[in-house]
Structures are given as C-alpha cells and as structure tokens.
Design a protein around this motif. Structure first.
Motif, short mmCIF file in Angstrom:
data_model
loop_
_atom_site.label_atom_id
_atom_site.label_comp_id
_atom_site.label_asym_id
_atom_site.label_seq_id
_atom_site.Cartn_x
_atom_site.Cartn_y
_atom_site.Cartn_z
N ARG A 62 0.82 -1.21 0.00
CA ARG A 62 0.00 0.00 0.00
C ARG A 62 0.85 1.26 0.00
O ARG A 62 2.02 1.24 0.37
CB ARG A 62 -0.93 0.00 1.20
CG ARG A 62 -1.92 -1.16 1.14
CD ARG A 62 -3.04 -1.00 2.14
NE ARG A 62 -4.03 -2.05 1.97
CZ ARG A 62 -5.07 -2.00 1.14
NH1 ARG A 62 -5.26 -0.94 0.40
NH2 ARG A 62 -5.92 -3.00 1.06
N GLY A 63 0.23 2.36 -0.38
CA GLY A 63 0.91 3.65 -0.47
C GLY A 63 1.19 4.30 0.87
O GLY A 63 1.93 5.27 0.96
N GLY A 64 0.62 3.77 1.93
CA GLY A 64 0.83 4.27 3.28
C GLY A 64 0.47 3.20 4.28
O GLY A 64 -0.08 2.16 3.92
N TRP A 100 3.99 0.02 1.81
CA TRP A 100 3.80 -0.45 3.17
C TRP A 100 3.09 -1.79 3.18
O TRP A 100 2.14 -2.01 2.43
CB TRP A 100 3.00 0.57 3.96
CG TRP A 100 3.75 1.85 4.17
CD1 TRP A 100 3.91 2.86 3.28
CD2 TRP A 100 4.46 2.23 5.34
NE1 TRP A 100 4.67 3.86 3.82
CE2 TRP A 100 5.01 3.50 5.09
CE3 TRP A 100 4.66 1.63 6.59
CZ2 TRP A 100 5.76 4.18 6.04
CZ3 TRP A 100 5.41 2.33 7.52
CH2 TRP A 100 5.96 3.58 7.26
N TRP A 146 2.70 -1.87 10.60
CA TRP A 146 3.10 -1.73 9.20
C TRP A 146 4.58 -1.42 9.08
O TRP A 146 5.13 -0.65 9.88
CB TRP A 146 2.31 -0.60 8.55
CG TRP A 146 0.84 -0.85 8.51
CD1 TRP A 146 -0.05 -0.64 9.51
CD2 TRP A 146 0.10 -1.38 7.43
NE1 TRP A 146 -1.31 -0.99 9.12
CE2 TRP A 146 -1.25 -1.45 7.83
CE3 TRP A 146 0.42 -1.79 6.14
CZ2 TRP A 146 -2.25 -1.92 6.99
CZ3 TRP A 146 -0.58 -2.25 5.31
CH2 TRP A 146 -1.90 -2.31 5.74
N SER A 158 -1.74 1.89 6.22
CA SER A 158 -3.14 1.73 6.61
C SER A 158 -3.90 0.99 5.50
O SER A 158 -3.55 1.14 4.32
CB SER A 158 -3.78 3.11 6.83
OG SER A 158 -5.17 3.00 6.93
N GLN A 167 7.52 -0.19 6.07
CA GLN A 167 7.74 0.32 4.71
C GLN A 167 8.86 -0.49 4.07
O GLN A 167 9.94 -0.65 4.66
CB GLN A 167 8.11 1.79 4.74
CG GLN A 167 8.21 2.40 3.36
CD GLN A 167 8.57 3.87 3.41
OE1 GLN A 167 9.18 4.35 4.36
NE2 GLN A 167 8.20 4.60 2.37
N ASP A 171 -6.60 1.88 4.55
CA ASP A 171 -7.29 2.95 3.84
C ASP A 171 -6.46 3.53 2.70
O ASP A 171 -6.97 4.30 1.88
CB ASP A 171 -7.66 4.08 4.79
CG ASP A 171 -8.65 3.63 5.86
OD1 ASP A 171 -9.48 2.74 5.57
OD2 ASP A 171 -8.59 4.16 6.98
N ASN A 172 -5.17 3.22 2.65
CA ASN A 172 -4.29 3.75 1.61
C ASN A 172 -4.42 2.95 0.32
O ASN A 172 -4.80 1.78 0.33
CB ASN A 172 -2.83 3.74 2.08
CG ASN A 172 -2.52 4.91 2.97
OD1 ASN A 172 -2.29 6.00 2.49
ND2 ASN A 172 -2.57 4.70 4.27
N VAL A 173 -4.07 3.61 -0.78
CA VAL A 173 -4.19 3.01 -2.10
C VAL A 173 -3.33 1.74 -2.21
O VAL A 173 -2.24 1.66 -1.66
CB VAL A 173 -3.81 4.03 -3.20
CG1 VAL A 173 -2.35 4.43 -3.10
CG2 VAL A 173 -4.14 3.52 -4.57
N ARG A 174 -3.88 0.77 -2.92
CA ARG A 174 -3.17 -0.48 -3.19
C ARG A 174 -2.23 -0.24 -4.37
O ARG A 174 -2.68 0.11 -5.47
CB ARG A 174 -4.18 -1.57 -3.52
CG ARG A 174 -3.57 -2.88 -3.85
CD ARG A 174 -4.67 -3.87 -4.14
NE ARG A 174 -4.10 -5.08 -4.71
CZ ARG A 174 -4.77 -6.16 -4.97
NH1 ARG A 174 -6.06 -6.21 -4.74
NH2 ARG A 174 -4.18 -7.20 -5.48
#
Length: 68
Positions: free
Chosen positions: A9-11, A54, A42, A13, A44, A15-18
């Motif tokens: 993911r981009g962050g 992440w 998480w 969570s 990185q 909720d962050n973009v895949r």
C-alpha cells in the motif's frame, strides 16, 4: 498468504491506495516503520524494482540481512 500474495500500500493503513500485489516469497528491504494502524503493525519496504510501499507485519517474515 497461501499463495495469494500480499498487498503493498501507499501508506501504513488499509485505507491507503493499493500499489501492487507482491508474490509470496518475494521481498524487499525494510526502510521505514513500524507504524500502527487498523489493528496492524506496518513496515515500509523498498522492493527490488525500487518501488516503496507499506505491508502489514502479519504477512512478513525475516530473512537474512543483505551485505553492506
């Protein structure tokens, strides 16, 4: 992941973009974290192709440390 792979993911969570689906057995270098969110810890990663994203710790396992 029983062969499914893990979402990068981009962050830190859910909720962050895949960004991509990392195949089981592939890996990367930990470059950040840990961060807590959505009930996960998480980390990185920097993947071999240079992508950074992440991944939840539940889906990671430690391997050998790269040579410096």
């Amino acid at each position: 992941t029983e062969g499914v792979g893990v979402t990068v993911r981009g962050g830190p969570s859910t909720d962050n973009v895949r960004l991509l689906l990392l195949d089981e057995g592939d890996g990367g270098l930990v470059v950040g974290g840990p961060q807590e969110a959505n009930g996960f810890t998480w980390w990185q990663l920097r993947l071999d192709d240079g992508t950074e994203g992440w991944v939840a710790a539940d889906f990671l396992e430690t391997t050998t440390t790269p040579e410096q």
